[in-house]
Structures are given as structure tokens and as C-alpha cells.
Enzyme design. Sequence first.
Site, PDB file in Angstrom:
ATOM      1  CG  MET A  41      65.545  11.888  50.030  1.00  0.00           C
ATOM      2  SD  MET A  41      65.200  11.396  51.486  1.00  0.00           S
ATOM      3  CE  MET A  41      66.890  11.605  52.291  1.00  0.00           C
ATOM      4  CG  ASP A  42      67.871  18.775  45.516  1.00  0.00           C
ATOM      5  OD1 ASP A  42      68.097  19.537  46.673  1.00  0.00           O
ATOM      6  OD2 ASP A  42      68.032  19.062  44.478  1.00  0.00           O
ATOM      7  N   GLY A  43      65.807  19.457  48.342  1.00  0.00           N
ATOM      8  CA  GLY A  43      64.838  20.586  48.315  1.00  0.00           C
ATOM      9  C   GLY A  43      64.084  20.745  49.726  1.00  0.00           C
TER      10      GLY A  43
END
Length: 276
Positions: A41-43
Site C-alpha cells: 500500500m504505497d503512497g
Amino acid sequence: MAKQSSNRATQVIEAVGSFLRRCIGSILSAGPIPKHIAFIMDGNRRYAKKQNLEEGAGHRFGYSTLMNMLKYCYELDVKYVTIYAFSIENFKRRPEEVQSTMQLIQEKIEGLIEKESIVNRYGVRVHFIGNLKLLSKPVQLAAERAMNATWHNSKAVLSICIAYTSTDEIVNAVEESCKEKQKGNEKLLDEIGEGPLIDVADVEKHMYMAVAPDPDIIIRTSGETRLSNFLLWQSARSLLYSPGVLWPEIGFWHLVRAVLDFQKNYAYTEKKSKES
């Protein structure tokens, strides 16, 4: 009156969306459906900065997105979902940021055991994966309560990787394998002779992720194609999908795209799996 109208409109939109997802799901089910999807879950922080939100708000938006993605996965009959919630490396961030994130994680873990939570609606058993000794006591206890409260759920499995890195998982599995082999058997090395002390099956048995099959798809948002020390052992044949959106921006159609890519490559990956 205006509030009631707004609520009715929201209900109609949700009903239409649910109907369309069921239609798409019935089409996708004509082909193979992945058993296990994992998410990096990047960002979240970049999303908060992009939207001029206060620090930490991105993680709350990210949590709402996670609940939607879990719903979409379970509607598609994906049995196993794994999320990379907090890396061991993340403890190196500013202390106040780590503390704030841990408080949010504890709050959301507590929410998992509420009667109307998504895990209870879909019959999901929750596992917390990682070096849990590194967590604060309140977070450890919350994780234990969630696992105990959902142990009887059997329709799907949610693995939450927290205080996790793949290298830590592998080292721990090797250590546990050696301890098991040597425990109460002083003559073990003589009996083994020139053979290996442990083999792949021994290590895999002691992996944190032994609760789930290897992931069919790993989805990492933000357009990044790095695994960042996530499921390195388990991802040899996983399809990596990297949409350019930040995590809070990912939606149902990104998931559909990933499943379609999986179906397109299914015959090839199955053939390679049988050859190994």
C-alpha cells in the site's frame, strides 16, 4: 429532508455499484480466479501532500481504500488477501510519525472485531504476520484480540504484515528449523552425515506466511516495481502489477485489470509451476 435525500442517493449509488461489480465478477469467474492477492500500500504520505492534507490523513484515507479493496476481493471470491501494513524499516522514521501510525493501527485493529466489521460480514480470519515483539504492548494485545475473535471465521483469510520484512521472516524460519531439528536429539548431526541439516520444507513450515499459499498477484501502487523486502521467498511466480495511482486512489477497475492479467498469464505460470 436534504439529508434523507442525500442518504437515499448514496444508497442507490452503492446498490448500482454492487450490481455492476457482481456482473463483472460473474464474467471474470468464467476464467481462473486468483486464490491469493497481496498488496503493498504505497503512497499514503504522498497522497496527503498532494491533497494538502495534514500529516497522517493519508493513512486514514488509505484505510478506507483498504476496506473497499478487501470488499472487492471477497466479492470476487479471492480467499487469501495479504497487506504490507508496516515494515521493520518503518521504525526508522521520525518517532512522532511512528507513534501516530501505531496509534492509528491500534484503532483500526480494534475496529476489525466490531460486529459489523468487514471481517465478520465476509467470514474472514485475521492473522498478524511479522516480528510482533517489536510492537508496543497495546498494539500486540489488540492484534491478539483480533486473532482470537476471528479464529472461527473460515470463508477467507486476511494476513496483516506488521513489523515485517522478508529477510527477518527467512532468518527466523531458519533459526526455528534448526532448533526443531536439534531439540532433544544430540545425535542428529551424526545421523545426517553429509546431508543438509534442514531443507526447504523445514524452512517453509516455519515461515510467518505459512498460513497462506504463495500469492498469485502482488499489487504495488505508485507505479513502483520494487518488492521492498516483502514476501521475497513466496513471490517467485507471482504476477507483479504496479498501477501509477497512489494507494488511496486505487479502485475496483485496477483490481479487475490485475485479475485479467493473471488470467492471461495463467496457462504459462501453471506450466512453469509443474515443471519446477
